[in-house]
Scaffold this motif. Structure first.
Motif, short mmCIF file in Angstrom:
data_model
loop_
_atom_site.label_atom_id
_atom_site.label_comp_id
_atom_site.label_asym_id
_atom_site.label_seq_id
_atom_site.Cartn_x
_atom_site.Cartn_y
_atom_site.Cartn_z
N HIS B 7 0.44 -0.89 -0.48
CA HIS B 7 0.02 -0.11 0.34
C HIS B 7 0.77 1.41 -0.23
O HIS B 7 0.81 2.23 -0.63
CB HIS B 7 -0.46 0.17 1.45
CG HIS B 7 -1.85 -1.53 1.14
ND1 HIS B 7 -3.44 -1.14 0.72
CD2 HIS B 7 -1.51 -2.10 2.00
CE1 HIS B 7 -3.86 -2.47 0.56
NE2 HIS B 7 -2.44 -2.89 1.56
N ARG B 8 1.98 1.34 1.02
CA ARG B 8 2.85 1.92 1.32
C ARG B 8 3.65 1.84 1.55
O ARG B 8 3.67 0.75 2.28
CB ARG B 8 2.22 3.84 1.95
CG ARG B 8 1.51 3.70 3.28
CD ARG B 8 0.79 4.50 3.91
NE ARG B 8 1.21 4.64 5.26
CZ ARG B 8 -0.55 3.76 5.93
NH1 ARG B 8 -1.36 4.16 4.92
NH2 ARG B 8 -0.45 3.84 7.39
N PRO B 9 4.84 2.46 1.90
CA PRO B 9 6.11 1.63 2.58
C PRO B 9 5.90 2.09 3.97
O PRO B 9 4.70 2.48 4.80
CB PRO B 9 6.92 3.65 2.37
CG PRO B 9 6.75 4.11 1.12
CD PRO B 9 5.53 3.97 0.93
N ARG B 34 6.42 -21.71 -3.50
CA ARG B 34 7.23 -20.75 -2.49
C ARG B 34 7.30 -19.66 -3.28
O ARG B 34 8.13 -19.29 -4.71
CB ARG B 34 8.88 -21.81 -2.25
CG ARG B 34 9.12 -23.09 -2.23
CD ARG B 34 8.90 -23.04 -0.47
NE ARG B 34 8.76 -23.78 0.35
CZ ARG B 34 8.00 -25.12 0.43
NH1 ARG B 34 6.35 -25.23 0.05
NH2 ARG B 34 8.30 -26.51 1.13
N GLY B 35 7.78 -18.80 -2.84
CA GLY B 35 7.75 -16.97 -2.84
C GLY B 35 8.36 -16.75 -1.78
O GLY B 35 9.21 -17.17 -0.60
N CYS B 36 9.42 -15.33 -1.64
CA CYS B 36 10.40 -14.44 -1.42
C CYS B 36 10.50 -12.96 -1.13
O CYS B 36 10.38 -12.41 -1.98
CB CYS B 36 11.98 -15.19 -1.14
SG CYS B 36 12.64 -15.24 -3.05
N VAL B 37 11.59 -12.22 -0.36
CA VAL B 37 11.34 -10.97 -0.27
C VAL B 37 12.43 -10.71 -0.80
O VAL B 37 14.05 -11.33 -0.41
CB VAL B 37 11.10 -10.92 1.05
CG1 VAL B 37 11.36 -9.03 1.03
CG2 VAL B 37 9.73 -11.53 2.35
N CYS B 38 12.67 -10.14 -1.73
CA CYS B 38 14.34 -9.58 -2.40
C CYS B 38 14.69 -7.92 -1.97
O CYS B 38 13.63 -7.39 -1.47
CB CYS B 38 13.75 -8.65 -4.35
SG CYS B 38 15.47 -8.56 -5.29
N GLY B 39 16.09 -8.15 -1.91
CA GLY B 39 16.10 -6.49 -1.39
C GLY B 39 16.15 -6.16 -2.15
O GLY B 39 15.97 -4.87 -1.34
N SER B 40 15.89 -5.59 -3.47
CA SER B 40 15.12 -4.33 -3.71
C SER B 40 13.31 -3.56 -3.38
O SER B 40 13.14 -3.14 -3.58
CB SER B 40 14.87 -4.25 -5.09
OG SER B 40 13.96 -5.24 -6.10
N ASP B 41 12.80 -5.46 -3.02
CA ASP B 41 11.55 -4.72 -2.26
C ASP B 41 11.70 -4.20 -1.21
O ASP B 41 10.39 -3.48 -0.64
CB ASP B 41 10.86 -6.28 -2.01
CG ASP B 41 10.58 -7.03 -3.22
OD1 ASP B 41 9.97 -6.73 -4.00
OD2 ASP B 41 10.62 -8.58 -2.56
N GLU B 50 10.30 4.80 -5.07
CA GLU B 50 9.19 4.58 -5.37
C GLU B 50 8.48 3.63 -5.65
O GLU B 50 9.26 2.82 -6.80
CB GLU B 50 8.88 6.19 -6.45
CG GLU B 50 9.68 7.15 -5.64
CD GLU B 50 8.09 8.17 -5.69
OE1 GLU B 50 7.34 8.11 -6.97
OE2 GLU B 50 8.45 9.56 -5.33
N ARG B 51 7.15 3.31 -5.63
CA ARG B 51 6.17 2.27 -6.81
C ARG B 51 5.21 2.35 -6.17
O ARG B 51 4.69 3.07 -5.06
CB ARG B 51 6.56 0.81 -6.41
CG ARG B 51 6.60 0.28 -4.92
CD ARG B 51 6.50 -1.09 -4.78
NE ARG B 51 5.16 -1.86 -5.32
CZ ARG B 51 4.56 -2.84 -6.20
NH1 ARG B 51 5.48 -3.64 -5.87
NH2 ARG B 51 3.40 -2.95 -6.01
N GLY B 52 3.50 2.40 -7.30
CA GLY B 52 2.63 1.91 -6.95
C GLY B 52 2.45 1.10 -5.41
O GLY B 52 2.89 0.12 -6.06
N PRO B 53 0.68 1.46 -4.88
CA PRO B 53 0.49 -0.26 -4.61
C PRO B 53 0.09 -0.69 -5.50
O PRO B 53 -0.31 -0.64 -6.67
CB PRO B 53 -0.75 1.10 -3.86
CG PRO B 53 -1.42 1.61 -4.91
CD PRO B 53 0.14 2.09 -5.70
#
Lengths: 345, 345
Positions: B7-9, B34-41, B50-53
């Motif tokens: 939604h937002r930071p 399986r999914g995961c979290v990237c450093g860029s996330d 910046e990114r949109g919701p």
């Protein structure tokens, strides 16, 4: 001897200097036949790059006058081409192809050693630095092309090699100074099929065409980007040769290089590299001061064979006494590059 | 279906979202295993990029549930690895090796298309994007290593390939995040003889050693530069892999890369590139978002053969409901990289 001496921006005089002598067994003394002015000398002249006072000029060809005791492959009387940097070709950097970063090397005319805009030069590491020219007599045009091999032509070639130009490539060349024009010639020599020269000066466009440019784009900035992208189906050039170094030039390069390609950058950077554009487009950047000594033999062979004539970049000639006018002619863009006739072979 | 929504930071929730369906004949629907979290996330989470919701996460493996009519090489039930970008492998950019710049492609979880931090994903251009995994049952460790092939391991490999790592190279790796550690593994896999990992975290040093690092430098900045130069006889590393993207990391890379070498840069740049240092040292820079799809087959072969285990970068596991904790664990450096167990194959 007499040599041009840089005192401060805008002040260069021809002064009496000590005659060069062999100081180390690996030295040679070379009597200068032709010297010239580099675009990077102009940065000093204009006060845009810093340097100390002293002898100036790093491009010259000449005749060997004296050799140190450790020298085997040079003899007095030989005509030789001096790369702008001296190097031992043996240190780890030379072995890795970066002869300008030779750990025992240096640059001619940097204020601490004789320059090419003078009557004679002490050349350190002479045997691994100087490249003899075969033959016994040469035309003025040939001498000009030999002189172009001391810096400007191998620098253009370095841009092309760094960018990976190969047979069939579509190449864009940014900059129509002597280096940019040499880069056009280098790309042509390496077999590029299409060479787009970004040039807005009519006299330089003529040389670009003669050197192998197939297309001329006279616009700059965003307009030039749009045109080159349109010419390449929206994709960009296979190889971009950046021969200026200003921020606009670097941004243009990043924008017209196709994703996955490499910009060959030989313009000394005077701006901020467009990191985000390069990264996002997967565009690499390679370059720096050219390893002239490594490229010289193959380029000399082509000059001697008559297949390239890089000396065409010299469009103004004078003698050592006219050195200030040689700078002015380039500074005011009356000349592409100025050659100094210092002596005869 | 349920999926993480940005939604937002600082605000990500697991929401109900429309079940993905085949919309184009070239689509497939994949149930996420399986999914995961990237450093860029994390940059989005922290508000630094910046990114949109919308849906988030671009790394996943899963089981094909449904295929479009134009698809030949995929069948429901297959376990597949999704590169973080979808691509047609046919456009000029894909053909030039830049699949992330595919003119018909895009990125998963960018707010406009399903992300990997969710129960299912509509995959455009599925046949040329997804890579099936042979076999019928896999251990958790194998699944983690397959997942690592969707981004982090090929990104480390991209750094190594871009920098020209080869058998016998001396390599320096900047960054001990999951990408940096993957770069260590990639350099080791390509035959590097000496691998210096710049890492100041004890837990990461352990993984770096396990992945093939021969030396650890725990310092940063000027101290790290001095140490690496000392280790390399004052010359620098044959290949530097820059896996951070901050200005300090870029400056360190330029300073420890030997003249004539190339920095492989895969850290998204968030600083000014050290143009003068790079130019003066004749150090090139290549990199960008990795063409995962191109590297995937060879890397998968090595995972299946048991010679690499890139899934070791996952040190925190949770399920989809724990996604916020997965971000926090990385943000607070409690985890190198967080894996989400979404379903079973």
């Amino acid at each position: 001897m007499r040599a041009a001496v840089f005192h401060r921006p805008g002040l260069i005089t021809v002064d009496e200097r000590p005659d060069p002598r062999v100081l180390e067994p690996t030295d040679a003394v070379v009597r200068v036949v032709r010297g010239c002015v580099c675009g990077s000398d102009l940065w000093y002249w204009r006060g845009l790059s810093e340097r100390g006072p002293g002898s100036i000029g790093h491009e010259f060809i000449g005749v060997v006058e004296e050799i140190g005791s450790a020298i085997d492959g040079l003899r007095p009387g030989m005509l030789v081409i001096a790369p702008f940097a001296f190097a031992d070709l043996a240190c780890p950097n030379c072995q890795w192809g970066a002869t300008v970063n030779c750990v025992h090397g240096g640059l001619f005319g940097d204020g601490t050693i004789d320059g090419g805009q003078g009557e004679a030069v002490r050349v350190p590491l002479a045997e691994t630095t100087l490249v003899p020219v075969p033959g016994t007599s040469w035309s003025d045009a040939e001498l000009a092309s030999f002189l172009a091999l001391s810096d400007v032509m191998p620098t253009g070639h370095h841009a092309a090699v760094s960018a990976g130009v190969t047979k069939g490539s579509t190449v864009a060349v940014i900059g129509d100074g002597a280096v940019g024009l040499s880069a056009v010639l280098a790309a042509h020599r390496l077999g590029a099929e299409r060479i787009v020269a970004l040039s807005s000066h009519a006299d330089r466009q003529v040389v670009a065409r003669a050197f192998g440019a197939t297309d001329i784009v006279a616009q700059r900035g965003a307009e030039a980007v749009a045109t080159v992208l349109e010419m390449t189906g929206g994709i960009g050039a296979d190889a971009v040769l950046e021969c200026v170094g200003t921020q606009e030039a670097m941004e243009t390069a990043a924008a017209i290089a196709r994703p996955g390609s490499i910009v060959g950058g030989v313009g000394v950077p005077h701006g901020v590299m467009p990191a985000t554009a390069l990264f996002g487009r997967n565009v690499g950047w390679r370059g720096g001061p050219a390893p002239v000594r490594i490229y010289l033999p193959e380029l000399l062979e082509d000059v001697l064979g008559g297949t390239i004539d890089p000396g065409r970049v010299f469009t103004y000639e004078t003698d050592l006494d006219g050195v200030v006018e040689a700078y002015r002619a380039m500074d005011e863009r009356r000349a592409i590059k100025s050659i100094l006739r210092v002596s005869e072979p």
